[in-house]
Design an enzyme around this catalytic site. Structure first.
Site, short mmCIF file in Angstrom:
data_model
loop_
_atom_site.label_atom_id
_atom_site.label_comp_id
_atom_site.label_asym_id
_atom_site.label_seq_id
_atom_site.Cartn_x
_atom_site.Cartn_y
_atom_site.Cartn_z
N SER A 139 0.87 -1.18 0.00
CA SER A 139 0.00 0.00 0.00
C SER A 139 0.90 1.22 0.00
O SER A 139 2.08 1.13 0.37
CB SER A 139 -0.85 -0.01 1.28
OG SER A 139 -1.48 1.24 1.48
N TYR A 152 -2.02 -1.24 10.46
CA TYR A 152 -1.97 -1.38 9.00
C TYR A 152 -0.67 -0.80 8.45
O TYR A 152 0.02 -1.43 7.64
CB TYR A 152 -3.19 -0.65 8.42
CG TYR A 152 -3.42 -0.84 6.94
CD1 TYR A 152 -4.15 -1.93 6.46
CD2 TYR A 152 -2.95 0.09 6.01
CE1 TYR A 152 -4.40 -2.09 5.11
CE2 TYR A 152 -3.19 -0.06 4.66
CZ TYR A 152 -3.92 -1.16 4.21
OH TYR A 152 -4.17 -1.30 2.86
P1 NAD Z 1 -11.41 -6.51 0.44
O1 NAD Z 1 -11.92 -6.37 1.82
O2 NAD Z 1 -12.27 -6.18 -0.73
O3 NAD Z 1 -10.85 -7.99 0.20
C1 NAD Z 1 -10.10 -8.65 1.16
C2 NAD Z 1 -10.04 -10.11 0.80
O4 NAD Z 1 -9.28 -10.78 1.82
C3 NAD Z 1 -11.41 -10.79 0.77
O5 NAD Z 1 -11.41 -11.79 -0.24
C4 NAD Z 1 -11.50 -11.46 2.15
O6 NAD Z 1 -12.35 -12.58 2.19
C5 NAD Z 1 -10.05 -11.87 2.33
N1 NAD Z 1 -9.68 -12.11 3.71
C6 NAD Z 1 -9.93 -11.33 4.80
N2 NAD Z 1 -9.44 -11.92 5.90
C7 NAD Z 1 -8.86 -13.08 5.49
C8 NAD Z 1 -8.18 -14.12 6.17
N3 NAD Z 1 -7.98 -14.09 7.50
N4 NAD Z 1 -7.73 -15.17 5.44
C9 NAD Z 1 -7.92 -15.22 4.10
N5 NAD Z 1 -8.55 -14.26 3.42
C10 NAD Z 1 -9.01 -13.20 4.11
O7 NAD Z 1 -10.06 -5.62 0.44
P2 NAD Z 1 -9.22 -4.98 -0.75
O8 NAD Z 1 -9.40 -3.50 -0.68
O9 NAD Z 1 -9.45 -5.68 -2.03
O10 NAD Z 1 -7.75 -5.25 -0.21
C11 NAD Z 1 -6.88 -6.21 -0.76
C12 NAD Z 1 -5.45 -5.83 -0.41
O11 NAD Z 1 -5.12 -4.58 -1.00
C13 NAD Z 1 -5.19 -5.67 1.09
O12 NAD Z 1 -3.93 -6.21 1.42
C14 NAD Z 1 -5.19 -4.16 1.29
O13 NAD Z 1 -4.42 -3.79 2.38
C15 NAD Z 1 -4.56 -3.72 -0.03
N6 NAD Z 1 -4.82 -2.34 -0.39
C16 NAD Z 1 -6.10 -1.90 -0.58
C17 NAD Z 1 -6.30 -0.57 -0.95
C18 NAD Z 1 -7.66 -0.02 -1.20
O14 NAD Z 1 -7.77 1.21 -1.38
N7 NAD Z 1 -8.70 -0.83 -1.26
C19 NAD Z 1 -5.20 0.29 -1.09
C20 NAD Z 1 -3.93 -0.21 -0.87
C21 NAD Z 1 -3.74 -1.52 -0.53
#
Ligand code: NAD
Length: 256
Positions: A139, A152
């Site tokens: 991130s 985080y």
């Molecule tokens: P999201 O909540 O849409 O998806 C998260 C996924 O992780 C889901 O499939 C969920 O079921 C799974 N998950 C949650 N806990 C789990 C566990 N204990 N074991 C296995 N799977 C698990 O989130 P997202 O926004 O798609 O985030 C995905 C990644 O991207 C994360 O690492 C997040 O930190 C990173 N990220 C997101 C953003 C953003 O703006 N959305 C920005 C930077 C980084």
């Protein structure tokens, strides 16, 4: 570019960014092993429509035994993992003195320790097959802080550090390890933060605009498709000398 014959494990791919990345890798011909919570039927259907072999394993990656079972399944069903996308992640927002200890523990376990465990379990097979790609979805918070996100930000900085070490330890091999550092992507994880603003009285469109405008100069979301295409580039021959990098894709967030 074809990933035919390669198997990709995308953690946390039943929703959001992971699902977007899984679709792009499947469209490039890879077999894809999905992981994540919730009913996987919709994700399986979306990714399967692209052609390669697709399966789902429900391991909770906060639990090392379940994580090891996921890798045993990948070996038995697909012969191993060639492309590992460490994507699963969670968020909790609270000031440090009020940050619930159990939330700290679960964020560090999933957002950081699971990246270590998946990497250590994937690498031996990659070394045996003499090819591999590890892509860690970190991130912008792997490079800068924001208030309220102590666990985080600590975990994502850890992921960027881990990426550098694994990038160095594999530097003379056809295996690469890199991190991607997205800015805001509109997924359930971010929608929760928009909903908090709506709950405190802001109009929904304004809440989304304010969230973007505070940090992301483009005032536009990065998309899961953008991230999938960047993962695909890192899997290509042209990406083979990108090693240990933390690649921003953030609408200008980190340029400020
Ligand atoms: P999201 O909540 O849409 O998806 C998260 C996924 O992780 C889901 O499939 C969920 O079921 C799974 N998950 C949650 N806990 C789990 C566990 N204990 N074991 C296995 N799977 C698990 O989130 P997202 O926004 O798609 O985030 C995905 C990644 O991207 C994360 O690492 C997040 O930190 C990173 N990220 C997101 C953003 C953003 O703006 N959305 C920005 C930077 C980084």
């Amino acid at each position: 570019m074809s990933l035919h014959g390669k198997t990709a494990l995308v953690t946390g791919s039943t929703s959001g960014i992971g699902l977007g990345i899984a679709k792009v890798l499947a469209a490039a011909g890879a077999n894809v092993l999905l992981n994540g919570f919730g009913d996987p039927a919709a994700a399986l259907a979306e990714v399967s429509s692209h052609g390669g072999r697709v399966a789902h394993h429900p391991a909770d990656l906060g639990d090392v035994a379940q994580l090891e079972a996921l890798f045993a399944y990948a070996k038995a069903e697909f012969g191993g993992v060639d492309i590992l996308v460490n994507n699963a992640g969670i968020q909790h927002v609270a000031p440090v003195e009020a940050f619930p200890v159990e939330r700290w523990d679960s964020i560090i376990a999933l957002n950081l320790s699971a990246v270590f465990h998946c990497t250590r379990l994937a690498l031996p097979g990659m070394r045996e097959r003499n090819w591999g790609r590890i892509v860690n979805i970190a991130s912008v918070h792997g490079q800068v802080g924001s208030v309220g996100k102590v666990a985080y930000v600590a975990a994502k900085h850890g992921v960027v550090g881990l990426t550098k070490v694994v990038g160095l330890e594999t530097a003379t091999t056809p295996i690469t390890c890199n991190a991607i550092c997205p800015g805001w992507v509109l997924t359930p994880l971010v929608q929760k933060q928009i909903d908090d603003r709506i709950a405190s009285g802001t109009d929904p469109q304004q809440a989304q605009h304010d969230l973007l405008a505070e940090k992301q100069p483009s005032v536009a979301f990065v998309t899961p498709q953008h991230l999938g295409e960047l993962v695909l580039f890192l899997c290509s021959e042209a990406g083979s000398q990108v090693r240990g990098a933390a690649w921003n894709i953030d609408g200008g967030w980190l340029a400020q």
